[in-house]
Design an enzyme around this catalytic site. Structure first.
Site, PDB file in Angstrom:
ATOM      1  N   SER A 206     -37.192 117.374  39.948  1.00  0.00           N
ATOM      2  CA  SER A 206     -38.406 116.556  39.863  1.00  0.00           C
ATOM      3  C   SER A 206     -38.142 115.108  39.473  1.00  0.00           C
ATOM      4  O   SER A 206     -38.909 114.231  39.842  1.00  0.00           O
ATOM      5  CB  SER A 206     -39.381 117.181  38.877  1.00  0.00           C
ATOM      6  OG  SER A 206     -38.779 117.308  37.615  1.00  0.00           O
ATOM      7  N   HIS A 234     -41.304 121.590  43.675  1.00  0.00           N
ATOM      8  CA  HIS A 234     -41.448 120.297  44.376  1.00  0.00           C
ATOM      9  C   HIS A 234     -41.084 120.387  45.852  1.00  0.00           C
ATOM     10  O   HIS A 234     -40.889 119.367  46.508  1.00  0.00           O
ATOM     11  CB  HIS A 234     -40.615 119.231  43.663  1.00  0.00           C
ATOM     12  CG  HIS A 234     -41.142 118.943  42.303  1.00  0.00           C
ATOM     13  ND1 HIS A 234     -42.150 118.041  42.056  1.00  0.00           N
ATOM     14  CD2 HIS A 234     -40.850 119.500  41.100  1.00  0.00           C
ATOM     15  CE1 HIS A 234     -42.442 118.029  40.779  1.00  0.00           C
ATOM     16  NE2 HIS A 234     -41.668 118.905  40.166  1.00  0.00           N
ATOM     17  N   LYS A 264     -48.645 121.283  43.145  1.00  0.00           N
ATOM     18  CA  LYS A 264     -48.051 120.010  43.576  1.00  0.00           C
ATOM     19  C   LYS A 264     -48.457 119.750  45.035  1.00  0.00           C
ATOM     20  O   LYS A 264     -49.585 119.335  45.249  1.00  0.00           O
ATOM     21  CB  LYS A 264     -46.558 120.047  43.301  1.00  0.00           C
ATOM     22  CG  LYS A 264     -46.331 120.432  41.807  1.00  0.00           C
ATOM     23  CD  LYS A 264     -45.074 120.020  41.235  1.00  0.00           C
ATOM     24  CE  LYS A 264     -44.827 120.594  39.846  1.00  0.00           C
ATOM     25  NZ  LYS A 264     -45.848 120.361  38.827  1.00  0.00           N
TER      26      LYS A 264
HETATM   27  C1  LIG Z   1     -39.612 122.255  38.646  1.00  0.00           C
HETATM   28  C2  LIG Z   1     -40.912 122.644  38.008  1.00  0.00           C
HETATM   29  N1  LIG Z   1     -41.157 123.932  37.725  1.00  0.00           N
HETATM   30  C3  LIG Z   1     -42.293 124.344  37.153  1.00  0.00           C
HETATM   31  C4  LIG Z   1     -43.275 123.430  36.801  1.00  0.00           C
HETATM   32  C5  LIG Z   1     -44.520 123.903  36.131  1.00  0.00           C
HETATM   33  O1  LIG Z   1     -45.559 123.970  37.056  1.00  0.00           O
HETATM   34  P1  LIG Z   1     -47.091 123.778  36.651  1.00  0.00           P
HETATM   35  O2  LIG Z   1     -47.302 122.306  36.467  1.00  0.00           O
HETATM   36  O3  LIG Z   1     -47.818 124.328  37.822  1.00  0.00           O
HETATM   37  O4  LIG Z   1     -47.328 124.540  35.409  1.00  0.00           O
HETATM   38  C6  LIG Z   1     -43.084 122.076  37.092  1.00  0.00           C
HETATM   39  C7  LIG Z   1     -44.137 121.100  36.736  1.00  0.00           C
HETATM   40  O5  LIG Z   1     -43.946 119.955  36.507  1.00  0.00           O
HETATM   41  C8  LIG Z   1     -41.871 121.669  37.697  1.00  0.00           C
HETATM   42  O6  LIG Z   1     -41.634 120.374  37.953  1.00  0.00           O
END
Ligand SMILES: Cc1ncc(COP(=O)(O)O)c(C=O)c1O
Length: 415
Positions: A206, A234, A264
């Site tokens: 990310s 992502h 996302k």
């Molecule tokens: C790589 C990754 N996994 C999991 C999550 C968590 O997802 P959520 O925002 O839907 O709780 C994020 C959120 O930023 C993320 O970037």
């Protein structure tokens, strides 16, 4: 005790020795330059008005600005088709699930979304959770591994899943299958017999916009019979036929657990796991964030389902995103900026934390929202601006962003 309310007027002699001290916590964060506040936004679109943190009062929005900071990559949070699906589910099914999926919160909307996700991810079955965070924490703990091998730049929800699972966590160098192989060899030499091993990696990172070498990671894991779990937060919706990197590289048969978020590119809320039938049956019984939490809200499930359909069927939406990505990457590169990554996430690396903060501030003065990311979120010396374009940015929006980078970067002597 019943009916007794503790007095708030405790007086000067009150004993506070077993209480908490939020004043010091906040002051320490501020003095460590780690304090953040909330800034309300009026709408989740490519252009929005933001307000300074109003604390408990009504926000007062400023002028419209162009947002290059959201993960709503396809712009579907505000898409009419997605909004219509959201409204219909709220009307027909309800605003909330009302209970855990295991009680009475398991609706047809959840099941339809799970069928479509399983199809998109080319898996036997999928299971949705109420957030991506809850998905990682719930799935990792429910697997109850003895050892997890985790990329050093994995998302916080993976890290927290590892911590809660009580597995021994071995962190390997970022995107480095050889480092993973060395860590596994060492663990085996140290007597890792009869242990269950789980390899964890994001597919698209990310903050770096880079892609994990998933096929090479699978090669290493297969040598030891370990399982691989990939976080496609992502990537979901953006690659092969609206799938993720696992689909682009045809690795469905080698990745045991495909995890992702609905929050996302799918513009909604929630998370999912896709894998085998029996894996899903285990998770819905054993993942505590699934069992002991109200089911994903039906309107969010319905929004995600429609967004997934659009991502899979409407190629123009994806093409518009990638055209914006290319225009930004080329423009910034020709100005002399160092732009990392090879996906829709464009980290413009300036190195020094103060420079990144100053650049972020200047961009904002030019009505472009693209935040500075600094340590501890990224490694020391790699502070950056993270640009996240959307399919719904116009060419004028992208050019305004480039112009802001040109003016701000020149003024600060960064280019
Ligand atoms: C790589 C990754 N996994 C999991 C999550 C968590 O997802 P959520 O925002 O839907 O709780 C994020 C959120 O930023 C993320 O970037």
């Amino acid at each position: 005790m019943s009916g007794e309310v503790p007095s708030t007027d405790a007086g000067p002699e009150a004993d506070t020795s077993h209480g908490f001290d939020p004043d010091t916590w906040v002051a320490t964060r501020k003095s460590d330059d780690l304090y953040r506040d909330l800034q309300p936004v009026d709408t989740v679109t490519a252009r929005a008005q933001m307000a300074p943190d109003p604390k408990g009062s009504e926000p007062e929005y400023g002028d419209e600005q162009i947002v290059f900071a959201a993960n709503n990559y396809l712009g579907l949070a505000h898409d009419e088709r997605v909004q219509a699906a959201t409204a219909e589910a709220a009307r027909k099914v309800g605003a909330g699930a009302g209970a855990s999926r295991l009680v009475t919160g398991d609706t047809g909307v959840h099941r339809a979304l799970e069928r479509d996700l399983a199809d998109a991810k080319r898996a036997e079955r999928a299971l949705v959770f109420s957030s991506g965070y809850a998905t990682n924490v719930g799935a990792i703990t429910a697997l109850d591994p003895n050892v997890v091998f985790s990329d050093e730049l994995n998302h916080a929800s993976i890290i927290d899943g590892c911590r809660l699972s009580e597995a021994e966590t071995v962190v390997y160098d970022h995107c480095d299958p050889e480092a993973l192989a060395a860590a596994m060899a060492l663990r085996e030499r140290e007597g890792g017999d009869n242990e269950q091993w789980l390899v964890l990696t994001d597919s698209v990172f990310s903050m770096g916009g880079d892609v994990a070498p998933i096929a090479d990671i699978c090669d290493v894991a297969e040598r030891y019979g370990a399982w691989v779990m990939v976080d496609e937060a992502h990537a979901t919706g953006l690659y092969e036929s609206g799938g993720g990197i696992v689909q682009r590289e045809g690795l469905e048969d080698r990745v045991h657990i495909q995890m992702g978020t609905l929050s996302k590119a799918l513009g909604s809320q929630g998370g999912y796991v896709a894998g085998s039938e029996v894996l899903v049956e285990h998770l819905l019984n054993a993942a505590r964030t699934f069992v002991f939490s109200t089911g994903l809200a039906p309107p969010a499930a319905s929004a995600a389902r429609e967004a997934l359909r659009v991502a899979r069927e409407d190629e123009r939406q994806r093409e518009r995103l990638w055209a914006n990505v290319d225009r930004l990457r080329d423009g910034l590169g020709s100005m002399g900026y160092e732009v990392w990554g090879d996906t829709q996430i464009l980290p413009v690396v300036v190195g020094d934390r103060a420079d990144a903060l100053a650049l972020g501030e200047r961009l904002r003065e030019h009505d472009v929202i693209a935040p500075a990311i600094r340590p501890p979120t990224v490694l020391e010396g790699t502070s950056r601006i993270r640009i996240a374009p959307m399919a719904t940015h116009t060419t004028e929006d992208v050019d305004a962003c480039l112009a802001a980078f040109q003016t701000a970067g020149s003024a600060l002597g960064l280019i």
